[in-house]
Design an enzyme around this catalytic site. Structure first.
Site, PDB file in Angstrom:
ATOM      1  N   HIS A   1      41.622  46.368  46.591  1.00 21.58           N
ATOM      2  CA  HIS A   1      40.485  45.885  47.367  1.00 21.58           C
ATOM      3  C   HIS A   1      39.826  47.034  48.127  1.00 21.58           C
ATOM      4  O   HIS A   1      40.360  48.139  48.205  1.00 21.58           O
ATOM      5  CB  HIS A   1      40.934  44.826  48.379  1.00 21.58           C
ATOM      6  CG  HIS A   1      41.707  43.704  47.777  1.00 21.58           C
ATOM      7  ND1 HIS A   1      42.728  43.042  48.437  1.00 21.58           N
ATOM      8  CD2 HIS A   1      41.635  43.127  46.551  1.00 21.58           C
ATOM      9  CE1 HIS A   1      43.225  42.102  47.659  1.00 21.58           C
ATOM     10  NE2 HIS A   1      42.587  42.141  46.505  1.00 21.58           N
TER      11      HIS A   1
ATOM     12  N   HIS B   1      50.339  32.083  42.918  1.00 16.91           N
ATOM     13  CA  HIS B   1      49.416  33.140  42.509  1.00 16.91           C
ATOM     14  C   HIS B   1      49.064  32.961  41.046  1.00 16.91           C
ATOM     15  O   HIS B   1      49.934  32.702  40.217  1.00 16.91           O
ATOM     16  CB  HIS B   1      50.020  34.517  42.742  1.00 16.91           C
ATOM     17  CG  HIS B   1      49.047  35.641  42.527  1.00 16.91           C
ATOM     18  ND1 HIS B   1      48.785  36.145  41.273  1.00 16.91           N
ATOM     19  CD2 HIS B   1      48.253  36.324  43.398  1.00 16.91           C
ATOM     20  CE1 HIS B   1      47.877  37.116  41.381  1.00 16.91           C
ATOM     21  NE2 HIS B   1      47.541  37.243  42.649  1.00 16.91           N
TER      22      HIS B   1
END
Length: 429
Positions: free
Chosen positions: A102, A168
């Site tokens: 990120h 996830h």
């Protein structure tokens, strides 16, 4: 009235439809979040207490979550830091922010996440997977990818991690070894682990930990990095801590995953229209993150079903590479085929997110409910824009018919969907 998380607010929808929801919200821990963490620290799983591990150590690196994760760090870090210093008052502690692939977490985001006291008192470093000078090679993963991690993680005397456990969409569950990989790994390691063959594996799905090729790499990375102790929590829809698991990375994480699975698994009949969200902020901050919620809808969508995704996306696409992959391709199929033909060493940044979205778009129309400024972006990415949930449902019914079955997943991040076969669902009735 159905309430759908959207940013820091909720959208309302008048609809009589099955809801797939986590039962974590029904769990009453009987104490507040910090007390839950303190209790876990006093009773670690498969490990001595953290204060004992701190004895004789000069440096400790604590891996903490970044701005994209609703980890309740204010519950976890104060007792964790107290425990370290109870064992060794002189220990030098660095908080290493696990950004993975990120963007870097800003100072304002860190202050909001950690609180003024920790932000101002502790040494905090934001990991950068693209800064080769800050990362060091320590081995090779089972997949063959080089294991290159942040120097602060590799060269510390004691490596610890906070985190939270949720389903996830390709690692099975978050938390545990994911703090190391992808959390504080170099880009070359993240790209190797997130290769197309691994993402394509039938075991690289929500709620699957055993035999998951990504998880196998992640566990090995944590071992090689000598991740000595974790504090992982489970949270409810309001992002409040309801359970904590501290101790050995594998054993504590396994116990936490079992707890989450017990409360998050839902049986679902296939539907013609599936409405899902990403659980609101911070996880619905961009289109990139919203793919996770779409996979919950995908798991209970009939072939050719319409998926309605609801996410504010205050941060836009979340990744220029992800956006360009969808915007520049001729079709989801051509994009998917090109990704599958990409060898592991040539994995492109954010290829995995584009791969999963392309997989969904090959089988389903996706109507995206988000802010009006993203209208053209949504269209570029081969999806349909809708300004509100009512309008999106009207379009979905125009495609599927007025009698189309509808299922709603108010928080697609929080559930492990176990689809029933249509013939079995009919037998049950």
């Amino acid at each position: 009235m159905i309430r759908l998380p959207y940013g820091k607010q909720c959208l309302s929808l008048e609809l009589d439809a099955p809801l797939l929801t986590s039962r974590l919200d029904d769990f009453d821990p009987g104490m507040d979040g910090r007390a839950i963490v303190e209790e876990a620290l006093r009773n670690p799983i498969g490990s001595p207490r953290l204060r004992d591990l701190a004895l004789g150590k000069r440096r400790c690196t604590v891996i903490v979550s970044d701005h994209t994760r609703p980890v309740p760090s204010r519950d976890i870090l104060p007792p964790l830091l107290d425990e370290l210093r109870a064992g060794n008052p002189a220990i030098e502690i660095t908080l290493l922010v696990a950004t993975g692939f990120h963007r870097g977490t800003t100072a304002d985001e860190l202050r909001a996440k950690l609180g003024d006291a920790i932000f101002e008192r502790e040494r905090i470093v934001v990991h950068d997977c693209r800064d080769a000078s800050a990362n060091v090679s320590i081995g090779v993963l089972p997949s063959g990818a080089p294991l290159v991690v942040d120097r602060l993680a590799a060269e510390t005397d004691l490596l610890v991690a906070e985190g939270f456990i949720e389903p996830h969409f390709f690692a099975g569950y978050s938390g545990g070894p994911k703090s190391v990989l992808p959390g504080v790994c170099d880009r070359v390691t993240v790209l190797g682990n997130h290769c197309s063959a691994f993402i394509d594996s039938p075991n690289a799905r929500t709620g699957i930990r055993e035999g998951n090729p990504l998880q196998i790499d992640m566990i090995d990375a944590a071992r090689q990095a000598k991740l000595a102790f974790i504090v992982n929590v489970a949270i409810d829809a309001e992002k409040k801590t309801i359970a904590a698991f501290a101790g050995d990375c594998e054993q504590a994480h396994r116990a936490g995953c079992a707890f989450v699975a017990q409360h998050c698994a839902v049986d679902a009949r296939p539907a013609d229209i599936v409405i899902a969200t990403n659980g609101g902020a911070p996880l619905d901050q961009n289109i990139y993150q919203s793919v996770k919620g779409m996979t919950a809808a995908e798991a209970t969508a009939k072939p050719g079903a319409v998926i309605v995704m609801v996410a504010e996306c205050a941060d836009g696409t979340g990744s220029e590479d992800f956006y360009r992959a969808l915007a520049d391709c001729d079709s989801p199929r051509t994009l998917y085929d090109a990704i599958m033909a990409t060898p592991q060493p040539d994995t492109a940044p954010d290829q995995w997110e584009a791969q999963v979205l392309a997989r969904i778009l090959m089988r389903h129309v996706v109507i995206f409910v988000t802010r009006s400024g993203l209208r053209d972006t949504i269209a570029d990415m081969k999806m349909r824009f809708a300004a509100d949930i009512g309008g999106a449902l009207d379009v979905a019914r125009a495609i599927q018919g007025e009698n189309a079955s509808v299922t709603v997943i108010p928080n697609g991040i929080s559930v492990v969907v176990r689809p029933q076969r249509e013939d079995r669902a009919k037998e049950d009735h």
